[in-house]
Design an enzyme around this catalytic site. Sequence first.
Site, short mmCIF file in Angstrom:
data_model
loop_
_atom_site.label_atom_id
_atom_site.label_comp_id
_atom_site.label_asym_id
_atom_site.label_seq_id
_atom_site.Cartn_x
_atom_site.Cartn_y
_atom_site.Cartn_z
N GLN A 348 0.80 -1.18 -0.15
CA GLN A 348 -0.16 0.06 -0.09
C GLN A 348 0.96 1.08 -0.04
OE1 GLN A 348 -3.78 -0.08 1.72
NE2 GLN A 348 -3.89 1.13 -0.19
N SER A 517 -0.11 -1.07 7.17
CA SER A 517 0.21 -2.55 7.65
C SER A 517 -0.46 -3.33 6.53
CB SER A 517 -0.56 -2.58 9.07
OG SER A 517 -1.83 -2.32 8.93
N HIS A 518 -0.67 -2.56 5.42
CA HIS A 518 -1.73 -3.28 4.32
C HIS A 518 -0.85 -4.13 3.52
CE1 HIS A 518 -4.82 0.06 5.55
NE2 HIS A 518 -4.69 -0.98 6.18
N THR A 519 -0.55 -5.43 3.78
CA THR A 519 0.19 -6.46 3.06
C THR A 519 -0.80 -7.35 2.58
OG1 THR A 519 1.82 -8.09 3.26
CG2 THR A 519 0.72 -7.64 5.28
#
Lengths: 591, 244
Positions: A348, A517-519
């Site tokens: 992201q 934290s958007h993996t």
Amino acid sequence: MTIERPKADVVIVGLGWAGSVMAEELTRAGLNVVAIERGAWRDTSTDFPPAVDADELKWHTRRTMLQPMSVETTTFRNRMDQTAAPVRNWSAFQYGWNVGGAGTHWAGMSWRFTPWDLQVASQTRERYGDAFTDSLNLQLQDWGMSYDELEPYYDRFERIAGTSGIAGNIKGEIQAGGNPFEGPRSRDYPTPPLKDSHWMSKFRETTQNMGYHPFTIPAGNLSQAYVNPLGVNMGPCTYCGFCDFHGCGNFSKSSPQACILPVLMRRPNFTVLTETEVLHAVKHEDGKTAKGVRFVTKEGEEGFQPADVVVITAFQMDNVRLMLLSGVGEAYDPVSHTGTVGRNYNYQTCSSVTGFFDGEHMNPFIGGGALAVQIDDFNGDNFDHTGLGFIGGAGIMGYSTDGRPIQRMDNLRPGTKRWGSEWKSGYARDYGSNGTIFCQGTSMPVRDAYLDLDPTYKDRHGQPLMRMTFDWNKNDRDMCSYVTDRAVEIMREVGGSDIIVDNQADKSWNPYMQTSSHTQGGAVIGADPTTSALNTYCQSWDVHNVFVVGASAFPANAGYNPTVTVGALAVRAAQAIHQTYVNNPGPLVDA
Amino acid sequence: MNRREALFSLGLAAAVAPLAAKGVKAEELNGFPTATAQNPDHLPVPARRGGEYVVLRDETDRNTVKAVFDRLIPADDHGPAASEAGCIEFLDDQLAGTYGSGAALYLEGPLDPANEEAIMGMPQFLSTPRQRYEIGLKALEAYAQTTDGVAFAALSPDRIDEILTGLEAGEIDLGPEIHAGAFFELMLQNAREGYLSDPIYGGNKDMAGWKMIGFPGARYDYRPYIDRRGEALNLTPVSLIPQD
């Protein structure tokens, strides 16, 4: 000694949002479901009451609710010619560590993706032509289904989770005050939008005057009391500012605990094993189907849970890792360009712009995890990219999520010393008088950004850790630079001084520097088994009784938070399992 | 129920066999657990008050860290010094617990320091915060004895500032066993945590850190205030410690 448990119709690995939604659908359809969760049981009213929740050190700084790195971590490198190192300390990765998973500590930003996000490859070719599309050097691919196909499941998840917001497009009719760029919704949000903070109202007024289209973002922080379709009661958000990284004892933040588990747990055909970790799925001799999962208890005893259907609903990284450890699907090899498990890793792309306002009282402690006003004028394909040299964009938001004093202690005017009396007077001056604009952008896949098993480092059970090979690609960097410039223009217009710009994509990626934290990706859905690990029902192309649901399924990332799309995919997969698969086991889509 | 009663009843609940603690086997849950109770790991654990230090037992170590912390956060018009606000007690308590022992960290080898620092953008360690303080404070004392011929705590405020500035800039070498810049960051982080976290953890005495910036603390309901635009609300801070 190995514990062999009674066979279940379905075993679910990980009881976060995806696992809870899945379990609710399947048990309601009468199936016997066993869920296995490596975290402990946690309850809304006893574990996160207001007298405990308002504690920054414990929950945010020490991250007590998150899965420690000592339990499992990831190794990371930017390029294939480097030796990956393990992420040893708290970083951008936020695995859940209790029943409810990451759905307990998330902020609650409850976005749908747009029609374009699901068909990036074909729509880019259609609008800008083959030459432009090829020049991007991206590994673009469609999701294998349209937004319209996913819409009913988005609607279902929003109703279960409880979502406050204002619609911008109902059945093709643009609605005043909402996001005019969103995909058509079948109906409005379950509850009205949250209120504006002072900073949000400044951002709203300024962007409106600039000709943009500000709206209150959709939130899993409820604006008023609400009863969801399962009969669960939720209460209004109190704007306490202790939301992301924290639980919510007010039943105001959507979480599996608040929204699903109270009903699910009372069903006789549902069982959950807590503090039990699945090691991998086990296949039958012929390799065509799985017969269950091996697990290890907190005490170190190994066991086996037989089941007709294996549903993996762990964190994104773990979904990919469990497929690799189980030999479900072929591992992706970026050199030979074969295999699909680990392919299309994406992230992201974010930036932030902070400005300072002399003498103003922003009262930053008044906040909610999903409290923000956004413009989508520069998100996705909502603006003409001709001549820009990149695709994608970002949502640009003025947010009031928290006023946590430890987290913000370096959020001072440029040049202010970080210690001594200068820091003290600087923090006294700046804490209450700044505002931040956040740009949450798309991330596009490339051939050499991928996941595989690390050759050196192992977890506490001796199984290899996930290895991530990733850096920002040119498209992400160019996109982020363009959108960040727009955010700076807004900050100047709204009157902020001493502007600080943090463009994440202008330096190499590493997990300690990220503000997202958007993996995503690694076990992606699609219509073509040579480029996707799963069909659009999240069913493995290779082992048809294994389903894998999570942000691991996203072939590219949108300029939005992932949770609601994960929830929608879970509802869709669950309905396909109980309506079709159990009556006629086999591939739901012909390869 | 007032705040004191709320905390008290939670404490009682924790004393009664909690769900997680009773398990010797994997918990198999069927039906909604009827014996739900506050799990001890979700309760704030107040810092120990009074008595002996647990980690910072060596008086020289303690004087060194106090000398550092009180230059990182000195007494001035904006509030007390770090040690006056309880930051040394805070640090000792933190180092004595799971934070100090690095319970959350991945500490498996091999460690190639140069490669890991290059990849991660910051140095990585196999040692715990507690071990890093034990080595680091001794190194600071040795440094003062070598360069100035006196104890670190006996240095003038200006000289301490000079050393801290050098550590922060990575220009001072404290020996091969310690990454001086990272040790400075660790101390700065902990000093400011102690100044800004809830007083229940031993620092931020009288909520001095929160008063400095205007943070109202452990309140949880701002519905009466959100519609007020740009006003100084002047809310009295509250902490997790019962005051009523």
